[in-house]
Design an enzyme around this catalytic site. Structure first.
Site, PDB file in Angstrom:
ATOM      1  N   GLU A   1     -23.710   9.891  45.631  1.00 22.33           N
ATOM      2  CA  GLU A   1     -22.992   9.380  46.795  1.00 22.33           C
ATOM      3  C   GLU A   1     -21.614   8.837  46.415  1.00 22.33           C
ATOM      4  O   GLU A   1     -20.630   9.056  47.126  1.00 22.33           O
ATOM      5  CB  GLU A   1     -23.819   8.299  47.502  1.00 22.33           C
ATOM      6  CG  GLU A   1     -25.059   8.834  48.195  1.00 22.33           C
ATOM      7  CD  GLU A   1     -24.742   9.891  49.242  1.00 22.33           C
ATOM      8  OE1 GLU A   1     -23.864   9.646  50.086  1.00 22.33           O
ATOM      9  OE2 GLU A   1     -25.368  10.966  49.202  1.00 22.33           O
TER      10      GLU A   1
ATOM     11  N   HIS B   1     -28.368   6.784  53.997  1.00 20.79           N
ATOM     12  CA  HIS B   1     -28.113   8.030  53.270  1.00 20.79           C
ATOM     13  C   HIS B   1     -26.724   7.986  52.649  1.00 20.79           C
ATOM     14  O   HIS B   1     -26.540   8.307  51.486  1.00 20.79           O
ATOM     15  CB  HIS B   1     -28.238   9.249  54.184  1.00 20.79           C
ATOM     16  CG  HIS B   1     -28.106  10.552  53.449  1.00 20.79           C
ATOM     17  ND1 HIS B   1     -28.351  11.766  54.026  1.00 20.79           N
ATOM     18  CD2 HIS B   1     -27.739  10.832  52.166  1.00 20.79           C
ATOM     19  CE1 HIS B   1     -28.152  12.732  53.133  1.00 20.79           C
ATOM     20  NE2 HIS B   1     -27.764  12.195  52.000  1.00 20.79           N
TER      21      HIS B   1
ATOM     22  N   HIS C   1     -18.563  11.117  47.615  1.00 23.44           N
ATOM     23  CA  HIS C   1     -17.977  10.503  48.812  1.00 23.44           C
ATOM     24  C   HIS C   1     -17.170   9.242  48.514  1.00 23.44           C
ATOM     25  O   HIS C   1     -16.050   9.073  49.009  1.00 23.44           O
ATOM     26  CB  HIS C   1     -19.085  10.176  49.821  1.00 23.44           C
ATOM     27  CG  HIS C   1     -19.885  11.364  50.249  1.00 23.44           C
ATOM     28  ND1 HIS C   1     -19.382  12.354  51.077  1.00 23.44           N
ATOM     29  CD2 HIS C   1     -21.167  11.725  49.961  1.00 23.44           C
ATOM     30  CE1 HIS C   1     -20.318  13.274  51.284  1.00 23.44           C
ATOM     31  NE2 HIS C   1     -21.404  12.915  50.619  1.00 23.44           N
TER      32      HIS C   1
END
Length: 226
Positions: free
Chosen positions: A115, A61, A119
């Site tokens: 992502e 993930h 992040h």
């Protein structure tokens, strides 16, 4: 005039340092793997990627920078957006190990973009874009969750298992305590959804978690098939 020049230089340096501090200021990563059967066995369901149904295995993930106080940075550098060309050699591996299950069916680029932008940019003092995705793929190879659980007799067959037995099997197999996230299926049964590990700021080494996320599972949770 000289004083004005020094002031401009100082402002430039301070501004540059401020930008750098955003991406450098984190304490560890959460490395999160997701069970596809639990993602799909919900009211919102799922869509297989354009490459076809993923393997019945845990998928990545994300690799998420975090602080020891439980908070986390996000969207740290809008000047360094996701660039597919920088990870072109990783694409086939990412399609296999980091698949998307969101609807409508897609190639995964939107998932990986999210992502990185949310992040990955917060770890760019340590990892450039290619190194960030490579680190997550390396960690996936290092932590074979499905094999560890099967060895302990915990099978993805729709059966229910004791949460502590799952945690103990993973800790025995990996050497570090995981954090387990559950979701609920269409019948509101708690099921094994995501497994978190903590990783040092290099993105290479598992560590003991300084803090776990919030939330909890029931004492018995399902491990659905996929």
């Amino acid at each position: 005039m000289k004083s004005f020049g020094f002031t401009l230089i100082n402002l430039f340096v301070l501004g540059h340092l401020a930008v750098l501090s955003v991406s450098q200021d984190f304490d560890f990563f959460y490395f999160v793997q997701q069970w596809p059967g639990s993602y799909c066995d919900t009211k919102q369901s799922c869509c297989y990627p354009k490459t076809g149904k993923p393997a019945a295995d845990f998928g990545i993930h994300g690799l998420w920078p975090n602080y020891k106080d439980g908070t986390y940075p996000s969207n740290c550098d809008s000047n360094n957006p996701f660039d597919q060309s920088k990870i072109s050699d990783l694409t086939s591996s990412m399609q296999k190990n980091w698949p998307t299950l969101s609807c409508p069916s897609n190639s995964g680029l939107q998932f990986w973009t999210h992502e990185w932008d949310k992040h990955g940019t917060c770890s760019e003092s340590q990892l450039n874009q290619h190194a960030y995705f490579q680190a997550a793929l390396n960690l996936k190879r290092q932590v074979n969750l499905l094999q560890i659980l099967k060895t302990a007799g915990i099978q993805p067959d729709g059966s229910s298992y004791n949460l502590n037995d799952i945690k103990e099997a993973i800790q025995k197999g990996v050497g570090y305590a995981p954090w387990i996230e559950c979701n609920v299926d269409t019948s509101a049964n708690s099921q094994l959804y995501q497994i978190y590990f903590c990783v040092d700021t290099s993105g290479s080494n598992l560590i003991e978690c300084p803090v776990f996320p919030h939330g909890k599972c029931g004492s018995l949770i399902e491990f659905p098939s996929f």
